[in-house]
Write a protein that holds these residues in place. Structure first.
Motif, PDB file in Angstrom:
ATOM      1  N   VAL B  74       0.865  -1.178   0.000  1.00 30.58           N
ATOM      2  CA  VAL B  74       0.000   0.000   0.000  1.00 30.58           C
ATOM      3  C   VAL B  74       0.899   1.224   0.000  1.00 30.58           C
ATOM      4  O   VAL B  74       2.106   1.116   0.191  1.00 30.58           O
ATOM      5  N   THR B  76       0.830   3.826   2.068  1.00 31.34           N
ATOM      6  CA  THR B  76       1.130   4.501   3.321  1.00 31.34           C
ATOM      7  C   THR B  76       1.747   3.564   4.343  1.00 31.34           C
ATOM      8  O   THR B  76       1.647   2.340   4.228  1.00 31.34           O
ATOM      9  N   GLY B  77       2.348   4.162   5.334  1.00 36.79           N
ATOM     10  CA  GLY B  77       2.655   3.409   6.540  1.00 36.79           C
ATOM     11  C   GLY B  77       4.045   2.823   6.634  1.00 36.79           C
ATOM     12  O   GLY B  77       4.344   2.098   7.573  1.00 36.79           O
ATOM     13  N   GLY B  79       6.745   4.746   6.679  1.00 37.44           N
ATOM     14  CA  GLY B  79       7.629   5.813   7.151  1.00 37.44           C
ATOM     15  C   GLY B  79       8.626   5.385   8.210  1.00 37.44           C
ATOM     16  O   GLY B  79       9.840   5.500   8.008  1.00 37.44           O
ATOM     17  N   GLN B 100       3.712   6.713  -0.406  1.00 37.44           N
ATOM     18  CA  GLN B 100       3.027   7.988  -0.522  1.00 37.44           C
ATOM     19  C   GLN B 100       4.007   9.161  -0.517  1.00 37.44           C
ATOM     20  O   GLN B 100       5.159   9.034  -0.090  1.00 37.44           O
TER      21      GLN B 100
END
Ligand SMILES: Nc1ncnc2c1ncn2[C@@H]1O[C@H](COP(=O)(O)OP(=O)(O)OP(=O)(O)O)[C@@H](O)[C@H]1O
Ligand SMILES: Nc1ncnc2c1ncn2[C@@H]1O[C@H](COP(=O)(O)OP(=O)(O)OP(=O)(O)O)[C@@H](O)[C@H]1O
Ligand SMILES: [Mg+2]
Ligand SMILES: [Mg+2]
Lengths: 340, 303, 338, 508
Positions: B74, B76-77, B79, B100
């Motif tokens: 996906v 996001t996430g 980081g 993202q």
């Protein structure tokens, strides 16, 4: 026999009610749901699709019914479907002209054989090693998909051998061919379990395995047998699945079928606690599950809320089967009792 | 960066093996790296789970790999874990799917295709094709049914969006039904069966991948219609089965989304090892195949 | 909690799992450089904190003889709810957390109530819960929702540094608190012991005058709470809500609980065992990543095989232990009929 | 008594189960400071009355008063809160919990809000000591025998300061010393003012302990009597509604023994075991059984009688010795092979090892026969019905229909179903482990009569009972066991109660 029948009839009543309710919904809200025409020399319509598409689940449900009657469960059937589909596809081969690599019956036989072996592996773990069924079959449900991938080299194998299409796509006397396979299997299973003492023994083992052993029943063999049989059913189901789309997809074939099939068995009235089982109930359960799916497609339920709808229907059908719930609805409030 | 010519350990975190496309991608990367003895590839399959990817990247860091190849499940996430990689001084190269915006500073580059663009390409092709066969007068309604990929997955969302973008120029195009077929042939077929019974007139089928398109083709045939003629069939991916169907005249087009990213990846990492600067975005070379060029391309298809 | 750990039959499975964990970690340390690092060990907790929390809830459910298939979807729902409340509705994080936890409690309550009052099988009702929670995810959004909220960002990036520079995340702290609470409740409260009694023999528990109905409902409430909390911790981990999160995670949770020595037939098991189960599970994954050449589909076969080995070993230990006395009926066969 | 208000009073209680009138118009009164025996045959409704009183079932009609005020417990928990503590007939404990927990669960001693395990274990040991039991209370209950479990169930309810204590057949698996100890405790509680309701099928015990007796028959109230004013024979007559002389054979053991000895002497050996044994279970023993022989196994609880039976029937696999049936060596490796060799076995644990609760009575009865015939020679429905009805009639099983589920039967009737199951297989050797446990006098006599009739027809029987009197009455010979060793075989003159006692006491 007469008694067994009348009992199962009583049990089958509520699943049929649930199915009827679903059908009624479609009668009023889904246009053309019940229209059946004749196309290309066979019957064509949503209802026919339901029967046809429910066949793989029905086949699984037959095997699972017996497994669940012994107080077991088999969550590996979805993976076995993939293995069976993979084996038959690899043996027939993806020749564009439709010339099979090995004769189709041999390929089918081999796929079913492999599935039975898988079932026997489960049966061995449960009956000889004494593992809990859900864990024993969890092993193959995880590894089985890997095995299916290895057999197909992780590719979707497309088939062009025309005769093989009969199983999942063909028609006989205007009806989908797969439904005859289901009918044959159910008939055979019913005969073997109800015209012999096998059904009684299976129920006895499910209710009280120790007492069954003490009464001279070879509980281990029965357990072994039902898992092997469940493997057989999954194998046949895999053939139908493969034939329906004329391809074997190790990743997706039979994915999640185990839950649908278990649901079908339970909706059909067989208790997860083992004991009495109802083959016809399981078939009705499978029809409920498939009608629901087809309704969602045909009615145009947005995919975002389809799962919510399924949840609600599962809930309602389960509640319908709950004696307590019916008693409550019927207004017998406060009649609480513990059965001891 | 380390001196050139030295052996490098490359950690590759793949999403999973959920489709044949993905498998082709994986094999392409594995083969490309295995051919070069100066690379050791450590491969991790996340089985479609974001958490598994994060775990894998953490393990790569613990294992002290030289570079991480990363396909994000996906957007996001990632980081925190990318931050950890940065702290450890390990460069991250995205492949096929990006993270993202906010996290893009944490990775070096991205190579791969653009799902939105694939959807747009499909719509553009349809516009041309309809014009060519003279079916679209700009007024008469064109009824399109859509087979979506797995609900919530990036390709499903983007290919839907892309196609919708393309439709903006054609007010008479209408998506009459749209349902998920979960990227599988079996469900694609089942859903199409229901579509065919519910709607009298379907002009076009847009499937988010070829697998579903191939399933739908069978459903169309069973309904006594001719796929590719009575109903225009559009697929995405460019798998072998689709090429065969195009040659047989049952599918009209497939928008290629090439999984063969291996050679490009190896080249990029070599450049990196040699101390060259990588561009911020590396596009894969992709085209679109219909009756005009499919037959010629079929023998060369690898997957 | 019991003061001393003695090698009696009750904690033998736990010790077996612990032993296997040590063995696997040892094998990894010998085979791969970088494996035997404090951080690599702590990563097991960082990477599995949500699974630990799910496992604690699931342990209670399974000890009571039930099962909860909804936990994976509930986790996903919780990630979707928190991310959409934070990012779309811009709620205060201090409000989001209790609301999300409450939603888990509510769904758990609903399932528990139906299971108990209408005497329906947990397998089916929680399966419905699985569909429902997953469906609600899509209703909220089919897109992923990235979380930019500062509190969440801080929670995700924060590192609790331990001695020697190794660190854990705040999520690990939360998970350990849940584990401690789970151990306390299961060992030292009436509720916890009633859970064991129900798993041993539900009819007996009723006749012994235990509050069976209430306890059974509470078990699912607790599991729902744990799933929701695990969802929040998961968002600390991934900083996003995604409708496809946690697919099949219920099977992971069940597997870890079982590897931890809890019997699916109920009545036997421990929270501590589940902790070791999670460790074993995590170590398998790390080992496979470190090994790095196993093909994707072979990993599945390998994991299946490992589960098989585990269960086999446990069976062997059990039967060795059981061989001492004469074999009587296992309590399982006396399980309550409904 | 009539002047006082009863602690518990039940008036005109009706309770129906599908097809069964379990209780109809039953009155019952229980006073402070008395031990009240509830008597009646199997299926008379004793357990049902208890369950109605304690909120397991809800009555269909009638009212209940607690100290003169209406009461309506709707769960066992509610009943406990009202001060009514119960040990139900089926030992209802959690085998997976420790002994101490089984005693204290639900009312654990706490310290700072958490369970105080140390105190709990200590207190559990103390309570058990009152019953003269010393076991490791931290071990799980399943590692102890049924007898210990029974005592634990009793200990659980002794702990509290309840007003009413109900014991439904607490003594059925206890030996004499244990019973004596229990009675001591019961008397003490009674003297402290507790009201105790006591159900048993042992008439002697009734007379030993009870102050008053209520008799039920077929769910109907027969009467309430002072124990001292009701002669034993009259009690039996009231419970049975039958004359005792109908059981000529069993009431005249001497004649029977003579007849049987004659019969046995000129018949062949049907079963013999040579040095049969299993390490850790039972020491190697020899045994032989003639046609028409009834071999009684006598011994204290835990002496190894059940183990012996299990070895013979192939439930446990002997690690030494051999078995001969009718002179031919047979390999008995499973119950099935034992059955095929002509053996039958009724387990002492009918709930876990005998009855299939959810199967019909008919299916329960024909199951072993079917297993013997094999899967494929399925008995037709009509045949099944015939066999089952025949057995129901012959053994007097109380049920409206053989289609009913076996779980609806009372304990004694379930025992008869088990017996019927084995009789239908027409065995040549029948092993009966405590077939009379928890069965009323009438049924006991019937079962013993049945055993003797069968043995007269040539069946060899091994009969296990904890009541020496019963063993003596039925057996032609008696094997005595102690501590997992067969120590002697008694016949003829030596077959007396004191003979058995002396033999058991002898070696020590
Ligand atoms: N749950 C039930 N469902 C249907 N019938 C029942 C149930 N429980 C008891 N009965 C019936 O009620 C009657 C009374 O049974 P109960 O158990 O009270 O007898 P009892 O006097 O305790 O006999 P026993 O001495 O054998 O224990 C029996 O005929 C029994 O079959
Ligand atoms: N599962 C077990 N583990 C350990 N010890 C056991 C187990 N089951 C039984 N025992 C012990 O074995 C002994 C045999 O008990 P059992 O009741 O079977 O003997 P028995 O001679 O058949 O007596 P009875 O038939 O009167 O009950 C007892 O001392 C009991 O404590
Ligand atoms: Mg009774
Ligand atoms: Mg015994």
């Amino acid at each position: 026999m007469a008694i067994l029948k009348s009992l199962s009839r009583a049990k089958i009543f509520w699943p049929i009610v649930a199915l009827a309710v679903l059908m009624c919904f479609n009668l009023f809200f889904t246009p053309n749901f019940f229209r059946v025409e004749i196309k290309e020399g066979h019957l064509y319509g949503n209802v026919i699709d339901i029967i046809k598409n429910a066949s793989p689940i029905m086949l699984l449900a037959v095997g699972l019914t017996l497994v669940i009657a012994t107080k077991g469960i088999d969550i590996s059937v979805g993976s076995i479907v993939a293995i069976s589909a993979g084996v038959v596809a690899m043996l027939i081969g993806g020749d564009l002209q439709g010339v099979p690599k090995y004769p189709i019956p041999y390929a089918m036989g081999a796929a079913v054989l492999v599935s039975v072996l898988a079932g026997m592996w489960n049966g061995m773990l449960v009956s000889r090693i004494g593992m809990q069924p859900i864990i024993a079959t969890l092993i193959l449900s995880v590894a089985g998909r890997g095995i299916a991938m290895v057999t197909t080299n992780a590719m979707i194998v497309w088939l062009y051998a025309k005769p093989f299409a009969l199983l999942g796509q063909g028609y006989f006397l205007g009806l989908p061919f797969s439904i005859y396979i289901v009918a044959a299997l159910v008939l055979l299973t019913a005969l073997v379990t109800r015209r012999t003492a096998l059904g009684l023994f299976i129920e006895a083992v499910g209710i009280n395995p120790t007492a069954a052993r003490f009464a001279g029943i070879n509980a281990k063999n029965i357990l072994f047998g039902v898992y092997a049989f469940s493997g057989l059913c999954a194998g046949i189901s895999g053939l139908v699945v493969c034939s329906t789309v004329m391809s074997a997809d190790g990743n997706n074939a039979g994915l999640g079928y185990e839950l649908s099939a278990i649901l079908a068995v339970v909706l059909g009235g067989t208790s997860l606690n083992g004991g009495k089982f109802y083959l016809l109930g399981s078939l009705v359960g499978a029809l409920i599950v498939q009608t629901l799916t087809t309704t969602i497609y045909a009615f145009g339920v947005p995919p975002e809320i389809a799962k919510v709808v399924i949840a609600m229907v599962v809930l309602v059908v389960s509640l319908l089967q709950s004696f307590k719930f019916r008693a409550m609805v019927a207004g017998f409030f406060g009649k609480r009792e513990f059965s001891v | 960066a380390k001196p050139a010519g030295k052996n490098w350990v490359v950690g590759f975190s793949q999403i999973g093996s959920e489709s044949e496309w993905r498998t082709a991608d994986t094999i392409s990367v594995q083969n490309a790296f295995n051919e070069d003895p100066s690379f050791t590839l450590i491969y991790s399959d996340a089985q479609q789970k974001q958490e598994n990817q994060i775990k894998a990247v953490r393990s790569f860091i613990a294992r002290k790999v030289n570079v991480i190849l990363f396909t994000a499940l996906v957007e996001t996430g990632y980081g925190p874990v990318l931050q950890e990689a940065k702290q450890a001084g390990i460069p991250v190269v995205m492949i096929d799917r990006d993270v993202q915006e906010a996290d893009r500073g944490l990775r070096l580059t991205i190579m791969g295709s653009d799902f939105v663009k694939e959807g747009e390409k499909a719509a553009a092709w349809l516009g041309d094709y309809l014009k060519k066969i003279g079916k679209d007068d700009g007024k008469k309604a064109i009824n399109i049914v859509e087979l979506q990929g797995t609900t919530g997955s990036a390709p499903a969302i983007d290919r839907k969006t892309g196609f919708a973008n393309g439709m903006k120029d054609h007010p008479n195009w209408k998506i009459t039904r749209s349902q998920t077929g979960n990227f599988t042939t079996a469900e694609g077929k089942a859903v199409m069966e229901a579509f065919l019974k519910a709607d009298k007139k379907i002009d076009v089928l847009y499937a988010h991948n070829d697998g579903m398109a191939l399933g739908a083709i069978q459903a169309i045939k069973e309904a006594g219609l001719k796929p590719g003629k009575d109903i225009i069939v559009i697929g995405v991916d460019g798998v072998k089965g689709a090429f065969q169907a195009i040659v047989a005249g049952e599918q009209n087009v497939t928008v290629e989304c090439s999984p063969l990213l291996g050679p490009q990846a190896v080249q990029a990492i070599r450049d990196l090892r040699d101390g060259k600067k990588l561009p911020g975005r590396i596009w894969t070379i992709e085209s679109i195949f219909d009756a005009s060029n499919a037959a010629a391309a079929l023998p060369t298809r690898q997957y | 909690m019991k003061p001393k750990i003695s090698l009696n039959s009750r904690n033998l499975p736990t010790l077996v799992t612990l032993g296997l964990f040590v063995l696997m970690f040892g094998v990894g340390s010998i085979s791969f450089s970088g494996f035997l690092a404090p951080q690599n060990f702590l990563n097991l907790f960082i990477d599995n904190s949500y699974l630990l929390i799910l496992g604690v809830g699931m342990t209670f459910v399974i000890i009571s003889g039930g099962i909860d298939l909804s936990v994976g979807s509930m986790l996903a729902f919780s990630t979707m709810l928190s991310s959409s409340l934070l990012e779309k509705s811009h709620w205060n994080p201090m409000l989001v957390i209790p609301v999300v936890l409450l939603s888990g409690v509510a769904l758990g309550l609903l399932m528990g109530y139906i299971i108990q009052i209408f005497e329906l099988p947990p397998f089916i009702i929680t399966l419905a819960g699985l569909y429902l929670a997953r469906g609600l995810c899509y209703v909220i959004s089919i897109d992923t929702i990235g979380i930019t909220n500062q509190f969440w960002q801080d929670a995700a990036h924060a590192q609790v540094v331990l001695i020697g520079g190794a660190f854990i995340s705040p999520s690990v702290v939360i998970a350990l608190v849940v584990v401690m609470a789970g151990m306390f409740v299961s060992r030292s409260t009436k509720f916890g012991r009633t859970v064991y009694a129900i798993g041993g023999n539900e009819q007996s528990a009723i006749l012994m005058g235990l509050p069976v109905a209430r306890t059974k409902i509470l078990i699912y409430v607790f599991s729902g709470f744990c799933s929701a909390l695990a969802g929040i911790v998961f968002t600390f981990y991934t900083l996003s809500g995604y409708a496809l999160n946690g697919a099949n995670m219920e099977m992971d949770a069940i597997a870890t609980v079982v590897i931890g020595g809890t019997l699916l037939t109920g009545g036997v098991g421990s929270v501590l065992g589940t902790v070791f189960g999670v460790m074993v599970y995590g170590t398998i994954q790390v080992l496979i990543v470190f090994q790095g050449t196993l093909n994707s589909w072979w990993t599945r076969i390998a994991i299946g095989f490992l589960v098989f080995l585990f269960c086999l070993m446990q069976r062997l230990f059990e039967s060795r232990k059981g061989a001492r006395g004469r074999k009587r009926v296992p309590p399982a066969s006396a399980a309550a009929a409904s | 008594m009539s002047g006082m208000t009863p602690i518990v009073e039940m008036k005109k209680i009706n309770k129906f189960f599908p097809g069964v009138k379990a209780l109809s118009g039953v009155d019952f009164r229980l006073f402070e400071g008395e031990v009240h025996a509830l008597m009646g045959q199997n299926g008379a409704g004793k357990s049902t009355l208890v369950k109605v009183m304690t909120g397991v079932y809800k009555q269909d009609a009638g009212e209940m008063l607690l100290e003169g005020r209406p009461m309506r417990p709707d769960t066992p928990l509610a009943a406990q809160k009202l001060g009514i503590n119960t040990v139900y007939q089926e030992v209802n404990l959690c085998l997976n919990l420790s002994v101490a927990e089984n005693i204290f669960i639900g009312k654990e001693p706490k310290k700072l809000g958490r369970i105080d395990w140390k105190l709990m274990n200590q207190r559990a040991a103390e309570v058990l000591k009152r019953l003269n039991i010393s076991v490791d209370v931290t071990r799980i209950l399943s590692s102890y025998s049924v007898a210990v479990q029974q005592m634990v169930a009793i200990a659980r309810v002794l702990d509290t300061s309840a007003k009413v204590l109900i014991l439904d057949e607490p003594t059925s698996s206890l030996d004499e010393t244990e019973v004596a100890q229990l009675f001591k405790v019961i008397r003490k509680l009674r003297d402290e003012g507790m009201a105790i309701l006591f159900i048993t099928h042992f008439l002697d015990q009734t007379y030993q302990i009870s102050d008053r007796i209520t008799i039920l028959k077929n769910g109907e109230f027969i009467g309430e009597y002072e124990t001292g004013k009701l002669p034993k024979l009259e009690l039996i007559a009231k419970m049975l509604g039958k004359e005792l002389s109908e059981f000529a054979y069993t009431t005249n053991p001497d004649e029977r023994k003579k007849a049987a000895a004659e019969a046995a002497s000129d018949s062949g050996t049907v079963l013999s075991a040579k040095a049969l044994g299993l390490q850790g279970s039972i020491a190697p023993f020899d045994l032989s059984l003639m046609e028409g022989d009834v071999l009684g196994l006598a011994g204290l609880l835990g002496s190894g009688r059940t183990e012996m039976a299990r070895l013979l029937f192939g439930i446990d696999y002997a690690d030494q010795g051999e078995i001969f049936v009718k002179g031919k060596r047979v390999a008995i490796s499973s119950p099935k092979s034992a059955m095929m060799a002509g053996l039958g076995f009724c387990s002492e644990d009918r709930k876990n090892e005998g009855i299939f609760a959810e199967l019909s009575i008919r299916e329960n009865i024909i199951l072993a026969l079917q297993a013997k015939k094999g899967v494929f020679r399925y008995l037709a429905a009509k045949k099944q019905l015939e066999i089952a009805d025949e057995m129901i009639r012959a053994l007097g099983i109380k049920t409206p229909n053989s289609r009913n589920e076996a779980r609806q039967l009372s304990g004694g009737n379930q025992q008869k179903v088990l017996l019927a199951r084995w009789l239908t297989t027409e065995p040549i050797i029948l092993i009966l482990d405590e077939p009379t446990r928890g069965i009323d006098v009438g049924a006991k006599l019937e079962i013993m009569e049945l055993i003797l009739n069968l043995s007269r027809k040539g069946l060899g029987v091994i009969f296990i009972s904890s009541e020496f009197e019963e063993v003596l009455r039925c057996s032609t010979r008696i094997a005595v066991l102690r501590d997992k060793v067969k120590i002697a075989e008694l016949a003829g003159e030596n077959m007396t109660e004191s003979g058995i006692m002396r033999t058991i006491a002898g070696g020590k």
